[in-house]
Design an enzyme around this catalytic site. Structure first.
Site, short mmCIF file in Angstrom:
data_model
loop_
_atom_site.label_atom_id
_atom_site.label_comp_id
_atom_site.label_asym_id
_atom_site.label_seq_id
_atom_site.Cartn_x
_atom_site.Cartn_y
_atom_site.Cartn_z
N HIS A 1 -10.44 -15.49 4.82
CA HIS A 1 -11.79 -14.95 4.39
C HIS A 1 -12.74 -16.30 4.65
CE1 HIS A 1 -9.30 -11.86 2.53
NE2 HIS A 1 -10.31 -11.32 3.03
N ARG B 1 0.74 -1.22 -0.12
CA ARG B 1 0.06 0.03 0.01
C ARG B 1 0.96 1.21 -0.15
NH1 ARG B 1 -4.46 -1.88 4.54
NH2 ARG B 1 -5.01 -3.80 3.20
N HIS C 1 -13.82 -11.02 6.77
CA HIS C 1 -12.38 -11.08 7.01
C HIS C 1 -11.82 -10.89 8.24
CE1 HIS C 1 -12.93 -8.40 2.97
NE2 HIS C 1 -13.93 -8.20 3.45
#
Length: 647
Positions: free
Chosen positions: A388, A366, A518
């Site tokens: 997940h 990121r 998540h």
RNA sequence: GCCAGCAUAGCUCAGUUGGCCAGAGCAGCUGAUUUGUAAUCAGCCGGUCGGGGGUUCGAAUCCCUCUGCUGGCUCCA
């Protein structure tokens, strides 16, 4: 006469206009000396403010967070007063109390202020504190308030007042200083006995980077000198435990300008530690029915257009990678979930398969603003212990339970014993902001609240803090120094299943939409390791220590026997090394102690003859002589004690 | 990204107002020493003083710029 009801439900009668301080005096002089403020019908009040109607009151002292708040807020005023006296003509922004102290944003105009000025301000504050200035509350009309600060030329206060409602504006005056303020304040500045101005930094007016930058001075005060000393000691200890410092000293990780900022390099010892954590979680997850999956580090732009991340972050993230011939665009993956959705979509699913739990230690990238980067806690490339869970709305509750179990196991294994939970729900007045049906939201929110209750979690519920795609539960730990860190998270997601058109076939032979959860117990390996380092000060629990023991031969005559001991222990999965330098034992011990290696095995003639090792424990000293087997058993028992879990 | 401060050997740091080949301790290497519960001794190696540009007879030192780090601010899928 009015009735005053105390927290223990006792009722007392007083004349109208009584103050909380007078009530305290009536109970005991000692109590009155410690009252900083009060809560009247749940609202924080000055201890000296008259009460005009029947009320529930609670007296606040230094032991209450709100009492500390009043003290620190008052300290901000005291600092402003000192600053105004020392630097006439300065203008003030806002000066609130914060978790550990207070700050005030000041426009110093042409004055040049640096760290050196802080002492001067502190001194002045102490002087003023001794005057026992009272804080006098005054109601004022909007017009009069505007005039007062207009005459003073304080444009920031004027801007604040402009946004306030006439009739709700109050000023507080203490000594020479009058401030726009809703209070409450402590009875007088005499309570402030010890002051430390901790730092100075720039801060935009109202947090808006297009506006003027003011000088923010942070400080903290205490009612006793001793408490300040303890606080300063704690800061010193925190400095020693700083993961950036220990990371260097213990050779855990490093950064290289050439590799790029915010891109950590894990050194062998750090990698060993991290691998142990990962192995442990993998084992726990396997028991809990998770399936490992693996996805690549980049993904086609279409993937992120589908997930919606492109629209939201495409412009303000790393630029895409383009293929030379076709001109296709790929992004470094900022999250693992889009990939996992496509894994889910690789074949049709039956309700009988759910819940499906895909787990991956997925490294993501990121673009964090350069000024944000900080050690391992804020980086540009990091690995999430991601998974997940695809399930039905009915299964959310059980899945939450399962994840909480995992988080419990992990926190216990790492001695994070003080855990706080935040449940983030949607804003009930603003439901249109969120994606997903009302019914599903209610179901999920109810499930989360119930789970928290059933598990007796130390939870606070925040409305309006949910993500637009679902409610969540965040886990915070308090470390050994009482500092709070946000770690794991569990989030319900109605958005991605929709966007990726995820389905399963129900018992009715119809297509249904699964819910996605998540979850990351550690959060990210980087951040978690940073917190762990600071929590244990580099003294890792035995099962994680990169080197669990070090063999210290008295002289090189015992090298052969040392190697034999090393091999025997290695065979039992105990990690260690031999310090075969030509140094004196005292020196080897010192170095091993500084490296915080849990066990030192000293080997000389006696040990070789009787097939034993002399054990010294880090931080504790000599434990005596053990047979090799006995030592191995001790180590394995110690490791098992923390890492055993019920599946 | 913004504001402020900082950047000298692998690490921690000295380097007076610009002035002789830029220093110390630790680490490393070599040798001596063969060592019993927190530092054995000696020698050696190691720096275009973060990069680039400028001012000056002369720059680690002054100025500009870039990069990185630190403390905040803003941000955080």
């Amino acid at each position: 006469m009015i009735n005053i009801i105390l927290p223990d439900k006792t009722r007392r009668e007083y004349a109208e206009g009584v103050t909380a301080l007078e009530v305290a005096k009536d109970i005991s002089e000692g109590l009155a000396r410690n009252v900083l403020a009060a809560k009247v019908n749940g609202q924080v009040w000055d201890a000296t403010r008259p009460i005009h109607a029947d009320s529930d009151i609670q007296l606040l002292t230094w032991n209450d967070d709100d009492g500390k708040g009043a003290m620190w807020h008052s300290s901000a005023h005291l600092m402003a007063e000192a600053i105004e006296l020392l630097y006439p003509g300065v203008k003030f922004g806002i000066g609130p109390d914060i978790e550990n102290g207070f700050y005030y944003d000041v426009d110093f105009g042409d004055y040049e202020i640096s760290e050196k000025d802080l002492q001067k301000i502190e001194k002045k504050m102490l002087e003023l504190a001794r005057e026992k200035q009272t804080f006098d509350r005054k109601d004022i009309s909007k017009a009069d308030a505007l005039k007062y600060f207009g005459d003073k030329g304080d444009e920031y206060k004027i801007e604040l007042i402009t946004d306030l409602t006439d009739g709700e504006i109050t000023l507080y005056q203490s000594g020479h200083f009058t401030d726009l303020c809703r209070g409450p304040h402590i009875p007088n500045t005499g309570f402030i006995k010890a002051i430390k101005l901790t730092s100075i930094a720039g801060a935009y007016w109202r947090g808006d980077e297009s506006r003027k930058q003011l000088t923010r001075i942070y400080g903290i005060t205490f009612p006793k000198k001793k408490e300040l000393d303890e606080y300063l000691e704690m800061l010193e200890e925190a400095k020693k435990r700083d993961h950036r410092l220990l990371g260097k000293e213990l050779e855990l990780f490093t950064f290289s300008q050439k590799v790029g900022q915010g891109l950590p390099l894990w050194l062998p010892k750090g990698a060993e530690l991290r691998e142990k954590l990962e192995q442990f979680l993998k084992k726990v997850q396997k028991e809990a029915g998770y399936k490992p999956v693996i996805s690549p580090h980049i993904g086609n732009v279409e993937l992120y257009k589908t997930s919606g991340h492109y629209q939201k972050y495409g412009e303000e993230s790393f630029r895409p990678i383009t293929t030379p011939a076709e001109g296709e665009e790929f992004f470094l993956k900022p999250m693992n979930c889009p990939h996992h959705c496509e894994i889910y979509n690789s074949k049709p699913h039956s309700y009988k398969e759910l819940p499906l739990r895909f787990a991956e230690f997925g490294t993501v990238y990121r673009y964090e603003q350069s000024g944000e980067l900080h050690g391992l806690t804020r980086v540009r490339g990091f690995t999430q212990d991601d998974a997940h869970i695809f399930c039905t709305p009915e299964q959310i509750k059980d899945e939450f339970k399962g994840v909480i179990d995992i988080i419990d196991i992990i926190f216990k294994a790492l001695s994070f014993n003080d855990v706080l939970v935040q449940i983030s729900l949607r804003d009930p007045d603003n439901k249109e902001k969120y994606i997903g049906s009302d019914e599903n939201w209610e179901k999920a929110e109810r499930a989360i609240i119930e789970v928290a209750e059933e598990r007796g979690l130390n939870a606070v519920t925040e409305y309006g803090e949910a993500a637009f795609y679902g409610p969540k539960m965040d886990f915070m730990v308090k470390d050994a120094l009482g500092r709070k860190w946000q770690l794991g998270t569990i989030q319900v997601d109605y958005n991605l299943p929709e966007r990726f058109d995820l389905t399963y076939i129900g018992s009715d032979n119809e297509k249904h939409r699964p819910v996605m959860i998540h979850r990351a117990p550690f959060g990210s390996m980087e951040r978690f390791v940073a917190v762990l380092i600071e929590h244990c000060g580099g003294n890792f629990p035995l099962w994680l220590a990169p080197e669990q023991f070090i063999i210290l031969p008295i002289s090189d005559k015992y090298q052969t026997y040392s190697e034999k001991v090393l091999n025997l222990l290695n065979k039992q999965n105990i990690r260690g090394v031999i310090d075969d330098r030509s140094e004196k034992t005292g020196r080897k011990i010192r170095d091993a102690e500084m490296q915080k290696i849990p066990y030192m095995l000293i080997i000389g003639e006696k040990e070789e003859n009787e097939n034993s090792v002399s054990v010294r424990k880090h931080g504790e000293g000599d434990l005596g002589t053990f047979s090799i087997d006995k030592f191995a058993e001790m180590i394995n028992n110690e490791v098992d004690a923390l890492t055993a879990f019920d599946s």
